[in-house]
Design an enzyme around this catalytic site. Structure first.
Site, PDB file in Angstrom:
ATOM      1  N   GLY A 136      30.918  59.933  38.372  1.00  0.00           N
ATOM      2  CA  GLY A 136      29.488  59.866  38.619  1.00  0.00           C
ATOM      3  C   GLY A 136      28.929  58.478  38.380  1.00  0.00           C
ATOM      4  O   GLY A 136      29.646  57.539  38.002  1.00  0.00           O
ATOM      5  N   PHE A 137      27.642  58.346  38.574  1.00  0.00           N
ATOM      6  CA  PHE A 137      26.968  57.053  38.447  1.00  0.00           C
ATOM      7  C   PHE A 137      27.153  56.451  37.055  1.00  0.00           C
ATOM      8  O   PHE A 137      27.680  55.340  36.898  1.00  0.00           O
ATOM      9  CB  PHE A 137      25.489  57.236  38.774  1.00  0.00           C
ATOM     10  N   ILE A 138      26.754  57.185  36.018  1.00  0.00           N
ATOM     11  CA  ILE A 138      26.889  56.650  34.665  1.00  0.00           C
ATOM     12  C   ILE A 138      28.349  56.591  34.261  1.00  0.00           C
ATOM     13  O   ILE A 138      28.812  55.605  33.673  1.00  0.00           O
ATOM     14  CB  ILE A 138      26.067  57.484  33.662  1.00  0.00           C
ATOM     15  N   TYR A 151      17.263  72.908  33.118  1.00  0.00           N
ATOM     16  CA  TYR A 151      18.093  71.740  32.819  1.00  0.00           C
ATOM     17  C   TYR A 151      17.823  71.237  31.404  1.00  0.00           C
ATOM     18  O   TYR A 151      18.754  70.999  30.617  1.00  0.00           O
ATOM     19  CB  TYR A 151      17.813  70.631  33.831  1.00  0.00           C
ATOM     20  N   LYS A 166      20.385  71.086  27.986  1.00  0.00           N
ATOM     21  CA  LYS A 166      20.692  69.888  27.204  1.00  0.00           C
ATOM     22  C   LYS A 166      20.377  70.098  25.723  1.00  0.00           C
ATOM     23  O   LYS A 166      21.117  69.653  24.840  1.00  0.00           O
ATOM     24  CB  LYS A 166      19.940  68.680  27.763  1.00  0.00           C
TER      25      LYS A 166
END
Length: 315
Positions: free
Chosen positions: A11-13, A153, A157
């Site tokens: 993924g991006f991160i 979401y 978390k």
């Protein structure tokens, strides 16, 4: 040399972090299931670049599959797990709450159990600024109550943070939970605001803004996030929660104006009502990270936008 295992590595991160850690001499392995939340080809390209480094190894699989994790941990024997894999996005979580719970909560629990069985006790967990909900006190501090999430979401978390504390308490895991504040930069996911706005403004296509343009976000450049994660990896002991943000805010309409200025193009704006699950502001108090991690973000939004769009060949 520390061996780091990153979930969601494509993924991006994840891919940005893996690249930086490899450059700093870490051995990095990672897991990704290349789901179709956005084009898997984007992730394949990111991982392909990582695979050019001999210190990197990719495993394909799902964090919810215990046998997969057991085999990986037996073979790789990492010193530290950085858990970034998650089903992302506030608005989609309202439409698919069961899927978000399964991936983000059950997946985290399965991972923790696999770590326990393998004798791995060090973890960094990617949480989110969304856990603060519509907290009226700003900036948001790690000691603020976070008992009122306004999206599935955000709830997942918060649940992940609670599971992490439980494993710290029961099994003496060292775990830091990192609350990321709207991460952007080169390679950002295509549906995220800055990436999407930049692409559409460049193409002359209209962009959609929800609300009246006054909602504010604390946008954090990717290199500041990776620096914060690596500082956590190097100082990990016990259980802590850290905000990783830019500790500055910009309104939605001013963000658009900044993108216009960076690209030299005017936006065509379509306005729509505020959407369910969206918060009015995110704003990180990073005094704890400054004090304990020497965390010091270096990219105000105008500087981050210029670097992002320049590296992507858009300006």
């Amino acid at each position: 040399m520390k061996h780091v295992f990153i979930t969601g590595v494509a993924g991006f991160i994840g891919s940005s972090l893996a690249r930086t850690m490899l450059e700093q001499g870490y051995k990095v392995s990672g897991l990704d299931n290349f789901d179709t939340f956005y084009d898997p080809a984007i992730k394949r390209r990111a991982v392909g670049r990582l695979s050019e480094n001999k210190g990197f190894k990719l495993y394909e699989g799902d964090i919810r599959h215990r046998e997969t994790l057991d085999k990986i941990f037996s073979a790789a024997k990492p010193d530290l797990v950085i858990h970034l894999a998650a089903r992302a996005g506030v608005r989609p979580s309202i439409e698919q709450p069961e899927l978000y719970y399964d991936v983000n909560v059950t997946g985290t629990l399965v991972l923790l159990e696999a770590m326990r069985a393998a004798g791995i006790k060090d973890m960094l967990f990617a949480s989110s600024s969304s856990v603060y909900g519509n907290n009226r006190k700003v900036p948001f501090s790690e000691t603020d109550p976070v008992d009122n999430p306004i999206s599935p979401y955000a709830a997942t978390k918060k649940a992940g943070e609670l599971l992490c504390y439980t494993y710290h308490h029961l099994y003496n895991f060292n775990i830091y939970c990192l609350r990321f504040f709207t991460v952007y930069g080169p390679g950002q996911r295509p549906e995220m605001a800055i990436q999407q706005f930049g692409r559409k403004i460049s193409e002359g296509a209209p962009i959609t803004l929800f609300g009246d343009g006054t909602t504010r976000r604390d946008y954090t450049f990717i290199s500041d996030i990776t620096a914060g994660i690596i500082a956590c990896a190097n100082n990990l002991k016990g259980y802590e929660i850290f905000n990783l943000g830019n500790s500055d805010t910009i309104s939605l309409i001013d963000l658009v104006r900044g993108i216009e200025e960076t690209l030299g193009r005017k936006a065509v704006i379509e306005w729509k009502p505020m959407q369910a699950g969206d918060v009015e502001i995110t704003y990180a108090d990073i005094s704890k990270a400054r004090r304990l991690l020497n965390y010091s973000p270096g990219y105000p939004v105008h500087k981050g936008l210029l670097r992002m769009f320049s590296e992507q060949g858009m300006c």
